[in-house]
Design a protein around this motif. Structure first.
Motif, short mmCIF file in Angstrom:
data_model
loop_
_atom_site.label_atom_id
_atom_site.label_comp_id
_atom_site.label_asym_id
_atom_site.label_seq_id
_atom_site.Cartn_x
_atom_site.Cartn_y
_atom_site.Cartn_z
N LEU A 69 8.89 2.01 -10.32
CA LEU A 69 8.52 1.55 -8.98
C LEU A 69 8.57 -0.12 -9.09
O LEU A 69 9.09 -0.81 -7.89
N ARG A 71 10.56 -2.03 -10.79
CA ARG A 71 12.12 -2.23 -10.88
C ARG A 71 12.86 -2.20 -9.52
O ARG A 71 13.61 -2.95 -8.98
N ARG A 72 12.03 -0.88 -8.71
CA ARG A 72 12.82 -0.81 -7.34
C ARG A 72 12.28 -1.86 -6.49
O ARG A 72 13.00 -2.14 -5.55
N LEU A 73 11.06 -2.46 -6.50
CA LEU A 73 10.39 -3.09 -5.63
C LEU A 73 10.99 -4.59 -5.78
O LEU A 73 11.20 -5.26 -4.90
N TYR A 322 -4.70 -3.58 -4.21
CA TYR A 322 -4.87 -3.97 -2.65
C TYR A 322 -5.41 -5.23 -2.57
O TYR A 322 -4.80 -5.97 -1.58
N HIS A 325 -2.93 -7.88 -2.81
CA HIS A 325 -1.85 -7.70 -1.51
C HIS A 325 -2.30 -8.17 -0.30
O HIS A 325 -1.73 -9.16 0.21
N ARG A 326 -3.71 -8.13 -0.13
CA ARG A 326 -4.51 -8.66 1.05
C ARG A 326 -4.28 -10.46 0.96
O ARG A 326 -4.11 -10.99 1.79
N LYS A 331 4.64 -8.02 -0.58
CA LYS A 331 5.03 -6.67 -0.51
C LYS A 331 4.28 -5.75 -1.64
O LYS A 331 3.94 -6.23 -2.71
N TRP A 332 3.74 -4.45 -1.46
CA TRP A 332 2.86 -3.77 -2.32
C TRP A 332 3.37 -2.35 -2.29
O TRP A 332 3.59 -1.64 -1.50
N VAL A 333 3.01 -1.95 -3.43
CA VAL A 333 3.35 -0.45 -3.81
C VAL A 333 1.95 0.04 -4.17
O VAL A 333 1.22 -0.45 -4.95
N ASN A 334 1.40 1.05 -3.72
CA ASN A 334 0.28 1.76 -4.09
C ASN A 334 0.63 3.47 -4.08
O ASN A 334 1.13 3.95 -3.21
N THR A 335 0.60 3.86 -5.24
CA THR A 335 0.82 5.26 -5.54
C THR A 335 -0.32 6.08 -5.98
O THR A 335 -0.80 5.67 -7.15
N ASP A 336 -0.81 7.11 -5.50
CA ASP A 336 -1.91 7.87 -5.78
C ASP A 336 -1.41 8.89 -6.48
O ASP A 336 -0.50 9.62 -6.12
N PHE B 136 12.12 -0.26 0.82
CA PHE B 136 11.25 -0.26 -0.36
C PHE B 136 10.79 -1.65 -0.83
O PHE B 136 10.21 -2.39 -1.22
N TRP B 139 9.01 -3.96 1.65
CA TRP B 139 7.66 -3.72 2.18
C TRP B 139 7.05 -3.21 1.09
O TRP B 139 5.79 -3.31 1.11
N GLU B 141 5.60 0.42 -0.92
CA GLU B 141 5.31 1.79 -0.25
C GLU B 141 4.18 2.28 -0.79
O GLU B 141 3.66 2.14 -1.97
N ASN B 143 2.38 5.50 -1.34
CA ASN B 143 2.50 6.96 -1.29
C ASN B 143 1.73 7.63 -2.44
O ASN B 143 0.72 7.37 -2.69
#
Lengths: 545, 468
Positions: A69, A71-73, A322, A325-326, A331-336, B136, B139, B141, B143
């Motif tokens: 994630l 790397r993708r971000l 989080y 991020h605030r 930009k921010w990734v959050n994965t549950d 992606f 921004w 994501e 998820n």
């Protein structure tokens, strides 16, 4: 390549065996260090070179969905550093990309390029274990493994809440065994579960985690006990509550006290040693925390040094992600990740002109320089959180070269060193032996890797040879030779043979029937069948029996 | 299921086998609770499989084709692998495309072929996948994996998707039923009524909703700090920025939707990973991030079919990029859709192709597809594929998940092990690809990169793997 090799006449640093810079031979046979070799064994002339065991990184993030994630971000990092395939004599040569989260093959090559031969990813969701093993199989040279995230697993916490200690331990053991993990990790105990359940967090040890009926204190103590009960090679690896928050040194000290003598390893402690008031500007309370660690030999730590420059926040601590991020608007990734954990990712940059960042930089160095027992200290940047593993040579220079360090200190903004032991400078300079401890011997010993981190008979023949010089950064950035399991991987500074790494994992023994006892609770929570959770043996890169 | 006399009898009377917890590879849900009954070499029952999974598991293997053909002529597998290697190695810039219906072990090998040859690797991923990648990057994501939606009993917001058709068991696995309006809502349109909103209307609704959510988040921050909330703070029924007080259109609808989302502790916005138009890809990610200041809203991208998520993951960890990766300069480079198959084909920038287990209908432009058909092709597939007849080298493989094992990624990125139930006379995809790889020449000097020219100076020792 020969099965035998005499590494002749180097200045050997093998602190685990009481060798501190003596000129002697290191003998290699069939991938291991041995005590004797025939006189006609092939020799490698190591005169003028410094001989270390291969480096061991006990806390980094190099695999799993969070790294992908990241790397993708931030593809801009990869785009900026294309890496053609190395020119190898043996092994598969693959191209890749660098940046803060290098591609898998590049990760292996780059670690080898620093003299490292083992690395532990410190945060893998057990649900993602199969993927992590598949990715680590594409990281050459390094023996590698990971710590499984357990501190917010609501299945485990339900046993804890019900007072079912035996079931808690058994389930933890089953998960670790199924994942093929080396050890257990807790991140912001209870806080991630609270975030997933309702945007909450856990900020105090005795705060009940929303809806679960347990406290962070109970989680920490129960996991530390479980690690001992399961005879894991590495104790509980703990990322405390309140990461990065002003005043969090109180939480950290309270957590250390809560352990009441139980063994635990404190991850990236630098991020957890801040004074000041919550919500205010943090100051360094590193000296106070280190004083406690020095006095309690059940505790170990990796530093999580901040290095100025770009970084990637990559953490299972979703509430912390989080908050950042605030704070930054990035930009921010959050994965549950169901049942178990989550992750937060965002780009970051540590600037030497920023007072807080400068304080963090100094706090990490304080931990190193105030540690009375380097055997309980591990060099890390919490890669890529505090900076890349590729900055380790520079960090080593900061530790070994006071003049260099003092020059850097002068660049810091006014007020950054308020309360810091570094304000008046600290005299200490790490010796080469101490560097060998914090980058090799200590992480290997703390991780329970008996064949790593030393050069005694029976050890894996992982050996790094450096040219001694006045600039430690240059010295440690470019080993002349690296042997991995007896194979000469690096020759005259060039990568020549990319051997495959092996899986580092714990052997967990459970009583029969563990699967049966766990199944109803497992299948009422997870979206996969319990049969499909364990990583099959053929995916683990083990030594053939 | 009706019994047909065509079913092969078990070799030994009563010798049926049960395979528990098999993984279905059809839609991307990766349902791994499929219990199979196998008689002889055929699956005769697939409990828990859906309308897409049933025919997949129960269909008899059709293995009429020879395992390998070169120029239409049946050849031994070794010869076919050599012909494929020769064709690909002789190309100036080969395209390795597809990678959908195969294991991640096969995907790894296909990528290695692209790396070795300085080609381009592009998994088939749907028309707007490049937009998903850039959204992606822009921004991030918020998820979740599949199971968290079930555990949190999230409000399910179906954004212009119909999982009942494309991912038949998804709602069931989330503990929901399609008709439950309390749990499942469709702001973009009714299932029965089709699209209620135009693409412009959907985009307008998303951005309006996001503006409202932003002001509500700001109000919530201000309240937390003890400051009075600014007027027009986005609380229910208030005037959205630049909008009308109430009435028809996006502002009123957005306000209603925001109220619904803000009163639910958990919600999931379900959209199509690859078909959602670029603007909505961005808007959905921006919206979800903003809403998390107020409530827990996650995105869930419907992926698949097949192992697209695996191709995405493996390509990312091996190269740093999830799609359209060009190795021509000796190292991976990617830039949105620049090196995507459709664009390269349309530009006539590739001169041969290896098509791995993917339907050519996934090439989104007709000129590109026409160009692909004209190229010297190596086509590898376990299923019917119209390109097999066009291929110089046509290779047939054992269907993954049914007759071969390996790793499959669910659309949420969770990796599962396949449990093959039957045996095929065809090699696996991984066998074919490693056979081709072992016959390729050593890495050549990268084109246009003189600095690394010495890469080809030393011949490398090649490991011979099993046949082909």
């Amino acid at each position: 390549m020969s099965d035998r090799l005499r590494i002749r006449g180097g200045e050997v640093y093998d602190p685990a065996n009481g060798v501190h810079g003596e000129v002697r031979d290191v003998l290699v046979e069939d991938g291991r260090i041995v005590a004797e070799l025939p006189g006609d064994a092939p020799a490698l002339d190591a005169r003028g070179l410094v001989v270390f065991p291969g480096g061991v990184d006990l806390h980094c993030h190099i695999a799993g969905s969070k790294v992908d994630l990241g790397r993708r971000l931030c593809p801009e990092h990869a785009r900026a550093e294309p890496l053609p395939a190395p020119d190898l004599l043996e092994g598969t040569a693959r191209s890749g990309t660098g940046g803060l989260s290098p591609s898998s093959f590049a990760t292996g090559y780059l670690y080898a390029g620093l003299g490292y031969t083992a690395a532990i990813d410190a945060a893998i969701a057990p649900l993602g274990a199969r993927r992590a093993h598949a990715e680590l199989a594409d990281v050459p040279v390094l023996d590698s493994g990971f710590l499984a995230l357990l501190g917010n697993n609501t299945l485990l916490l339900s046993f804890l809440a019900a007072g079912e200690r035996e079931r808690f331990v058994e389930a933890a053991g089953w998960i670790l065994r199924s994942a093929g993990a080396l050890g257990m990790k807790a991140v912001n105990p209870g806080g991630v579960a609270a975030w997933k359940a309702g945007r909450a967090n856990v900020t105090g040890l005795d705060q009940t985690v929303g809806g679960l009926g347990v406290t962070a204190r109970q989680i920490v103590v129960a996991l530390a006990d479980a690690a001992a009960d399961l005879r894991l090679p590495h104790p509980l690896h703990l990322h405390c509550n309140n990461l990065g928050v002003a005043g969090n040194a109180e939480t950290t000290l309270a957590t250390m006290a809560a352990l009441e003598g139980r063994r635990a390893h404190f991850a990236h402690l630098q991020f957890h040693v801040y004074g000041g008031e919550p919500g205010g500007l943090p100051t360094s309370a590193a000296a106070r925390v280190m004083e406690y660690v020095n006095a309690n030999d059940n505790l170990s730590l990796d530093v999580g040094q901040v290095m100025f420059g770009p970084a990637t926040v990559m953490t299972a601590d979703e509430p912390a992600g989080y908050l950042l991020h605030r704070l930054t608007g990035k930009k921010w990734v959050n994965t549950d990740i169901e049942v178990e954990t989550g992750c937060g990712i965002l780009p970051f940059e540590y600037r030497d002109k920023n007072r807080v960042h400068a304080m963090q930089w100094a706090a990490g160095l304080e931990l190193f320089l105030l540690a009375s027992d380097p055997w309980r200290v591990v060099l890390s940047t919490d890669h890529p959180n505090g900076g890349s593993f590729r900055s380790y040579p520079r960090l080593i220079r900061l530790l070994t070269d006071r003049a260099f360090r003092d020059e850097q200190l002068k660049q810091l903004p006014e007020g950054a060193l308020e309360g810091s032991a570094l304000a008046d400078g600290l005299d200490r300079e790490y010796t080469l032996s101490e560097i060998a401890v914090v980058t090799r011997a200590a992480p290997a010993r703390l991780a329970g890797l008996a064949a790593k981190g030393h050069l005694g008979p029976g050890a894996d023949a992982d050996v790094a040879l450096y040219e001694k010089g006045p600039d430690a950064e240059r010295m440690f950035a470019a080993p002349r030779y690296l042997l991995k399991g007896g194979t000469v991987v690096l020759e005259e500074g060039h990568l020549r043979r990319a051997v495959d790494g092996r899986t580092l994992r714990a052997q967990v023994t459970l009583e029969g029937g563990a699967d049966r006892r766990l199944r109803p609770d497992f299948e009422s929570r997870y979206s996969i069948r319990m049969d499909n959770y364990p990583v099959p043996g053929e995916l683990l890169r083990e030594v053939p029996a | 299921m009706p019994k047909t006399p065509a079913q092969p009898k078990p070799l030994v009377a009563g010798a049926s086998r049960e395979i528990r917890s098999a993984v279905c590879t059809r839609c991307g849900c990766g349902c791994d609770d499929v219990d199979l009954t196998v008689e002889g070499n055929r699956v005769v029952a697939a409990r828990n499989a859906c309308a897409l999974g049933q025919p997949w598991f129960l269909a008899p293997l059709v293995e009429d084709d020879p395992p390998a053909r070169v120029d239409g002529r049946e050849v031994p597998v070794e010869e076919a692998a050599a012909a494929a290697a020769e064709l690909l190695a002789g190309a100036r810039r080969p395209l390795i495309w597809g990678l959908v219906h195969c294991s991640s072990e096969a995907q790894k090998l296909a990528i290695e072929i692209g790396d070795r040859l300085g080609g381009v690797v592009d998994p088939a991923a749907g028309p707007n996948h490049a937009a998903a990648v850039t959204a992606f990057q822009e921004w991030g994501e918020v998820n979740t994996t599949l199971g968290e939606v079930t555990l949190q009993k999230s409000l399910i917001v179906l954004w212009n998707v119909e999982p009942e058709r494309t991912h038949p068991r998804l709602l069931e696995r989330w503990g929901a039923v399609s008709s439950d309006a309390e749990r499942v809502i469709r702001p973009g349109g009714d299932r029965a009524g089709g699209d209620r909103l135009s693409p412009e209307g959907r985009l307008d609704l998303l951005w309006t909703l996001r503006e409202l959510a932003r002001s509500r988040a700001a109000a919530s921050d201000a309240a937390a700090k003890g400051q009075p909330a600014a007027p027009g703070d986005g609380s229910a029924g208030s005037t959205p920025p630049g909008g009308q007080a109430s009435g028809e259109g996006a502002p009123a609808e957005a306000a209603r939707l925001l109220d619904r989302l803000a009163t639910e502790p958990h919600a999931v916005l379900v959209f199509d990973a690859a078909a959602t138009p670029p603007g909505e890809q961005h808007a959905l990610r921006a919206l979800a991030a903003t809403l998390n200041a107020v409530t827990r809203v996650r995105l869930f991208a419907l992926g698949g079919p097949g192992n697209r998520a695996g191709a995405d993951a493996v390509l990312t960890w091996q190269t740093g990029f999830p799609a359209g990766v060009d190795f021509a300069s000796g190292a991976p480079r990617a830039n949105g859709g620049e090196f995507g198959a459709a664009r390269l084909l349309a530009r006539r920038d590739v001169d041969a192709a290896l098509v791995v287990c993917s339907d050519p209908a996934d090439i989104p432009s007709e000129p590109a597809l026409a160009r692909l058909r004209d190229l010297p092709l190596v086509v590898l597939d376990s299923a019917a594929n119209s390109l097999l007849d066009k291929a110089r080298v046509a290779l047939r493989s054992a269907p993954y998940g049914l007759a071969s094992g390996g790793t499959f990624f669910r659309m949420d990125g969770v990796a599962l092990g396949l449990r093959p139930a039957v045996t095929s006379r065809y090699p696996t995809e991984a066998d074919w690809l490693s056979g081709i790889l072992s016959r390729l020449p050593a890495r050549s000097a990268p084109r246009g990169d003189a600095a690394s020219g010495k890469a080809a100076a030393r011949p490398k020792r090649q490991k011979r793997k099993r046949t082909p």
